[in-house]
Design a protein around this motif. Structure first.
Motif, PDB file in Angstrom:
ATOM      1  N   PRO A   1      58.391  30.528 -14.043  1.00 37.64           N
ATOM      2  CA  PRO A   1      58.338  31.180 -12.725  1.00 37.64           C
ATOM      3  C   PRO A   1      59.062  30.397 -11.635  1.00 37.64           C
ATOM      4  O   PRO A   1      59.763  30.981 -10.796  1.00 37.64           O
ATOM      5  CB  PRO A   1      56.833  31.274 -12.447  1.00 37.64           C
TER       6      PRO A   1
ATOM      7  N   GLU B   1      62.662  31.552  -9.277  1.00 35.20           N
ATOM      8  CA  GLU B   1      62.817  31.482  -7.824  1.00 35.20           C
ATOM      9  C   GLU B   1      63.901  30.491  -7.414  1.00 35.20           C
ATOM     10  O   GLU B   1      64.671  30.752  -6.482  1.00 35.20           O
ATOM     11  CB  GLU B   1      61.494  31.095  -7.174  1.00 35.20           C
TER      12      GLU B   1
ATOM     13  N   ILE C   1      54.036  37.728  -7.681  1.00 38.26           N
ATOM     14  CA  ILE C   1      55.218  36.862  -7.616  1.00 38.26           C
ATOM     15  C   ILE C   1      56.313  37.535  -6.789  1.00 38.26           C
ATOM     16  O   ILE C   1      56.997  36.879  -5.989  1.00 38.26           O
ATOM     17  CB  ILE C   1      55.707  36.526  -9.035  1.00 38.26           C
TER      18      ILE C   1
ATOM     19  N   SER D   1      57.126  32.303  -6.326  1.00 36.91           N
ATOM     20  CA  SER D   1      56.490  31.643  -7.465  1.00 36.91           C
ATOM     21  C   SER D   1      55.245  30.854  -7.074  1.00 36.91           C
ATOM     22  O   SER D   1      54.422  30.518  -7.933  1.00 36.91           O
ATOM     23  CB  SER D   1      57.487  30.708  -8.165  1.00 36.91           C
TER      24      SER D   1
ATOM     25  N   PHE E   1      52.024  31.961  -8.440  1.00 34.46           N
ATOM     26  CA  PHE E   1      51.710  31.597  -9.821  1.00 34.46           C
ATOM     27  C   PHE E   1      51.068  30.211  -9.891  1.00 34.46           C
ATOM     28  O   PHE E   1      50.168  29.977 -10.703  1.00 34.46           O
ATOM     29  CB  PHE E   1      52.989  31.620 -10.652  1.00 34.46           C
TER      30      PHE E   1
END
Length: 603
Positions: free
Chosen positions: A172, A176, A254, A259, A262
């Motif tokens: 994740p 990004e 997300i 991110s 997460f």
């Protein structure tokens, strides 16, 4: 490609309003099985362009295009990436859409709960950049984490299945980071295709169904995993309509918050809970481990071969170093003249690989924790000298690590870590000329088998050595340490010629990734094969002494000759998943490994 030719992708994205990443014991672990030959039924909803790409792959023909191309392991994911590129998005944008769908439709190989390595060529600057999103060991872990009370290494699957093997996911954060650097499209909209599939359902592919059936016992150990992959106690089958609303919810978070959603908050708490409360094998991953995670930009590692530079990811990956070493040792030999079907070619390749793997086991690990002689390992003079060892007529009776140039002295023990053959690879070239090569993984098929909030968690920590020292008492470079990243064989690569990319390539396959990528590069550069021929070329791989020959291929005809040269020879499944794009003055040419379900698609 016309807009109509992407019908399937655009239907998939209909809600989209487009805005302005013990060694011999590894041989005992079966590789992923090849894809069953019922894909046409499983992918009945594909657009015509994707269907044509599947047919081209099965006919052994490359897919060609003028402006952009994406090659990845599942047609639904490729269609999502193609839709991004067709609308002017960058290769980084397309990768995000591809990865989000792969995590849904190919969850056994990669996803939000894993990590990745990314290699990027920037057309505007001419620079190569690599991003390390490898998972990290929990801060509470110690070097003896994978040993029992008597100091003996755990049995492999005793370590894998459950929370003990889970490292801090990096994927994740990578999505990004790549978008921040190179994205052109609205971040949130890139997740729409995966969200639509997760909520509306997708047809289970033959490959996913076969992997679930094969791994049913381990998948059945944890309730959330069992409920998703074995509903009612029965394994999902090809063609089943599978929905994953939890995954859609995570993607929405997300998409809306970045991110950080997460790594901090409810999603992170769910991950920690799944790991620390895994019945029978809890782990140490903490909220702090997740909150502290960062992607690291590292210099690309390049090695010279046939007037090209083979560039990729350096430590903690051993991929670029070991591929580069194999090719560098072969530079003085006429592989083109010998040809692809000559046992002598494979004697040279096999023994070069053995020598490179000896260096890999001795020297390669996370360079933030141990010194790695990166420049010395790919120094042309060092590789030329090592290459002289190949000059005989028979297999080398034994191999050992060499003595590459060091900036200082240190002696490491030989590693015996196992790296299993799962993972996935994405190759993309966009209309601006940017190129992306990314290998992405949760390590073993289905990772730790822990399923939380719609995605699987990795078992990446088992890529560390379970032992801390070798038999001679020397410390092992790839031993586990708090916060450390385990060594990998992932080899996302971009081949450069005159400072321009000419080939974007990579593969899944555990430690055999190195041999798969080297084979395809040799096939393309030495034997003049197009990208589809190069990725489909039979696999012949040697890591630790045994010459593994791909079952059911023409290469088995060389087995006796290789044995006569002095090799121990074994016939086995070698399920590579190479995805490659060649960049030529005439345009783009893509190839997808026929052993799996992927395609190349361009426009």
């Amino acid at each position: 490609m016309t807009r109509n030719s992407l019908t399937g992708a655009l239907l998939l994205c209909s809600i989209w309003a487009w805005p302005a990443a013990a060694q011999q014991a590894a041989d005992a672990v079966a590789p992923e099985a090849a894809a069953p030959q019922t894909e046409a039924d499983a992918f009945a909803e594909l657009g015509q362009a994707a269907r044509d790409a599947l047919a081209a792959r099965d006919e052994g023909k490359p897919v060609t295009a003028q402006d952009w191309m994406v090659a990845a392991a599942n047609p639904l994911a490729v269609e999502a990436g193609a839709a991004v590129l067709e609308r002017g998005g960058s290769a980084a944008d397309a990768m995000i859409a591809v990865q989000a769908v792969l995590g849904l439709v190919e969850p056994q190989s990669s996803g939000l709960g894993g990590g990745a390595f990314l290699v990027w060529y920037d057309a505007a600057s001419g620079e190569l950049t690599t991003l390390d999103a490898r998972e990290t060991a929990p801060l509470a872990a110690t070097p003896t984490y994978f040993q029992d009370e008597n100091g003996e290494p755990l049995a492999f699957y005793d370590a894998v299945v459950g929370g003990r093997s889970v490292g801090t996911p990096g994927t994740p954060a990578l999505l990004e980071d790549a978008h921040r650097r190179w994205g052109k499209t609205n971040w949130g909209r890139l997740f729409d295709p995966a969200i639509a599939l997760a909520e509306g359902g997708f047809a289970v592919s033959p490959r996913l169904a076969s992997q679930v059936l094969e791994d049913s016992e381990r998948l059945g150990r944890f309730p959330a995993t069992r409920d998703y992959f074995l509903p009612g106690g029965t394994a999902i089958v090809a063609g089943d309509r599978l929905k994953n609303p939890d995954y859609a919810n995570v993607l929405r978070r997300i998409a809306a918050e970045g991110s950080r959603a997460f790594y901090v908050g409810a999603i992170a708490e769910g991950i920690v809970d799944a790991v620390r409360n895994a019945e029978g094998n809890p782990g140490l991953l903490s909220a702090e481990d997740l909150a502290r995670y960062r992607v690291i930009e590292r210099p690309a590692v390049c090695a010279e071969y046939r007037d090209h530079d083979i560039c990729g990811m350096g430590p903690p990956s051993s991929g670029a170093l070991t591929v580069g070493q194999i090719l560098g040792m072969l530079a003085g030999y006429d592989l083109a003249g010998l040809g692809a079907e000559n046992p002598e070619s494979w004697r040279l390749i096999g023994d070069a690989s053995r020598l490179a793997f000896a260096d890999r086991g001795r020297y390669m690990a996370d360079s933030d924790y141990v010194p790695v002689p990166v420049e010395g390992l790919v120094d042309p003079a060092y590789l030329s000298e090592r290459g002289k060892l190949l000059a005989g007529d028979d297999a080398l009776p034994e191999v050992s690590a060499g003595s590459p140039g060091w900036s200082h002295a240190m002696l490491w023990g030989q590693d015996s870590a196992i790296e299993l053959p799962s993972t996935s690879h994405i190759s993309i070239v966009d209309a601006q000329g940017n190129a992306l090569s990314m290998t992405t993984t949760i390590e073993n098929g289905f990772g730790s088998r822990l399923f939380t909030q719609g995605f699987l968690l990795n078992n990446e920590l088992t890529d560390f050595s379970f032992e801390t020292h070798d038999d001679a008492g020397y410390p092992i470079a790839n031993r586990l340490e708090p916060g450390k990243r385990p060594r990998s064989s992932m080899a996302p690569s971009i081949v450069m010629k005159d400072d321009k990319p000419v080939l974007v390539i990579g593969s899944p396959g555990g430690s055999r990734i190195i041999g798969y990528v080297a084979k395809a590069v040799i096939g393309h550069l030495d034997w003049g094969l197009d990208v589809q021929q190069a990725v489909a070329l039979p696999n012949v791989v040697n890591r630790f002494g045994t010459m593994d020959v791909e079952a059911g291929t023409s290469a088995t005809g060389m087995m006796q000759a290789l044995a006569d040269l002095g090799f121990e020879v074994g016939e086995t499944e070698l399920t590579s998943g190479l995805h490659a794009i060649a960049i030529t003055p005439e345009g783009l040419s893509g190839g997808a490994d026929p052993r799996r379900e992927g395609i190349a698609l361009g426009g």
